[in-house]
Scaffold this motif. Structure first.
Motif, PDB file in Angstrom:
ATOM      1  N   ASP A 206       0.819  -1.213   0.000  1.00 14.72           N
ATOM      2  CA  ASP A 206       0.000   0.000   0.000  1.00 14.72           C
ATOM      3  C   ASP A 206       0.855   1.268   0.000  1.00 14.72           C
ATOM      4  O   ASP A 206       0.579   2.220  -0.717  1.00 14.72           O
ATOM      5  CB  ASP A 206      -0.933   0.008   1.206  1.00 14.72           C
ATOM      6  N   TRP A 238      -1.169 -11.489  -2.841  1.00 16.55           N
ATOM      7  CA  TRP A 238      -1.587 -10.791  -4.047  1.00 16.55           C
ATOM      8  C   TRP A 238      -2.261 -11.753  -5.023  1.00 16.55           C
ATOM      9  O   TRP A 238      -1.968 -12.957  -5.048  1.00 16.55           O
ATOM     10  CB  TRP A 238      -0.393 -10.203  -4.790  1.00 16.55           C
ATOM     11  N   GLU A 239      -3.123 -11.195  -5.870  1.00 20.21           N
ATOM     12  CA  GLU A 239      -3.603 -11.893  -7.047  1.00 20.21           C
ATOM     13  C   GLU A 239      -2.630 -11.551  -8.169  1.00 20.21           C
ATOM     14  O   GLU A 239      -2.466 -10.371  -8.521  1.00 20.21           O
ATOM     15  CB  GLU A 239      -5.016 -11.427  -7.394  1.00 20.21           C
ATOM     16  N   THR A 242      -3.771  -9.584 -11.639  1.00 18.10           N
ATOM     17  CA  THR A 242      -4.174  -8.177 -11.525  1.00 18.10           C
ATOM     18  C   THR A 242      -3.232  -7.336 -10.684  1.00 18.10           C
ATOM     19  O   THR A 242      -3.272  -6.108 -10.746  1.00 18.10           O
ATOM     20  CB  THR A 242      -5.580  -8.072 -10.913  1.00 18.10           C
ATOM     21  N   LYS A 244      -3.468  -7.137  -7.565  1.00 21.23           N
ATOM     22  CA  LYS A 244      -4.261  -6.639  -6.439  1.00 21.23           C
ATOM     23  C   LYS A 244      -3.784  -7.238  -5.122  1.00 21.23           C
ATOM     24  O   LYS A 244      -3.604  -8.452  -4.999  1.00 21.23           O
ATOM     25  CB  LYS A 244      -5.735  -6.975  -6.647  1.00 21.23           C
ATOM     26  N   LEU A 246      -4.548  -8.570  -1.786  1.00 18.49           N
ATOM     27  CA  LEU A 246      -5.741  -9.143  -1.170  1.00 18.49           C
ATOM     28  C   LEU A 246      -5.664  -9.177   0.348  1.00 18.49           C
ATOM     29  O   LEU A 246      -6.695  -9.139   1.026  1.00 18.49           O
ATOM     30  CB  LEU A 246      -5.954 -10.572  -1.688  1.00 18.49           C
TER      31      LEU A 246
END
Length: 289
Positions: A206, A238-239, A242, A244, A246
């Motif tokens: 982040d 993470w995915e 993407t 992303k 998680l």
């Protein structure tokens, strides 16, 4: 076996303490049957292999003037890789020289399969690919991938490629063997194509710098998880497709005990559960939620 190893009623595998401040290298085979751990002293290094089910020492490997930095089992559990960060016995031009090498041992017999030296660098970790034929060696300038399939069969190890990714402390292969995730002290984890060396993705946190020390792909390749132990136990998920984030867990795993780094970070075979062991605790996460 993660729970059995970390639970208070689990079996204890003891060895003599090494020099002050030394944290022994350890590795657990993927089937959970064999544990390897290094004991370091001024006299050299001893690596013991235990049968996890019985607690019996299968055999002991002893070498002089070698420091074991990392141990890693091949996925089939038949080979143990032993990386050495320095070797005091070698002299070049009449002076002591620092050399770095990786040695492979046959787990069933304890016999050496072969050894290869790596360029002058500070090795940090070693990791096999899914087939056990390639070995990623992380160091202070990136990751070098070696072909070790012929060691012990009359062929030398061959350096395939070096990915310049800065100081790396870990580099797991993707399940398809086409990519590496380089783990270092930066804002995210880089995923690189092994054949081209190109960066194909960056899995970021982040904000700020992350201090991951180990990482793992899920068996289906959908997820990548990482663990770090400074300033507190931290887990990221993470995915991969993407990028992303998680999950980001931060905090102590247990009320007592130390957090000396992840003993193992693993996914279940169906990729639905992430297990992380640290200190005296194991935490599980459902990757779907």
């Amino acid at each position: 076996y993660l729970w059995r190893l970390c639970h208070r009623d689990s079996r204890t595998f003891a060895f003599a303490p090494g020099e002050p401040g030394y944290r022994p290298a350890m590795a657990l085979s993927s089937d959970g049957r064999t544990l390897a751990a290094a004991d370091h002293s001024s006299e050299g290094v001893t690596v013991k292999l235990w049968d996890v089910a019985t607690g019996a020492v299968r055999y002991t490997l002893t070498r002089k003037d070698i420091d074991v930095t990392f141990l890693a089992f091949s996925p089939d559990g038949k080979t143990l890789a032993w990386s050495s960060d320095w070797e005091r016995s070698e002299r070049i031009n009449g002076t002591d020289a620092t050399t770095h090498r990786v040695t492979l041992y046959d787990v069933a017999t304890g016999k050496e399969r072969g050894m290869f030296k790596v360029p002058d660098c500070t090795m940090r970790a070693v990791a096999f690919d899914v087939d056990g034929g390639r070995l990623a060696v992380t160091h202070n300038t990136g990751v070098t991938v070696w072909d070790v399939s012929g060691l012990g069969a009359g062929r030398d190890a061959k350096s395939l490629t070096t990915l310049k990714a800065g100081p790396a402390v870990g580099a797991p292969f993707s399940p398809d063997g086409l990519k590496l995730a380089t783990v270092g002290l930066w804002e995210g984890i880089e995923i690189r194509d092994i054949s081209t060396g190109q960066r194909v993705a960056v899995l970021k946190v982040d904000a700020g710098r992350m201090t991951a020390t180990t990482a793992a792909f899920s068996p289906d390749g959908r997820f990548l998880a990482a663990y770090g132990d400074y300033p507190a136990n931290q887990v990221w998920l993470w995915e991969v497709a993407t990028g992303k984030l998680l999950l980001h867990h931060s905090g102590q795993f247990a009320a007592i005990g130390h957090a000396a780094g992840a003993d193992r970070i693993r996914f279940s075979a169906d990729s639905r559960v992430l297990a992380v062991a640290a200190g005296y605790a194991v935490k599980l996460w459902d990757t779907a939620t």
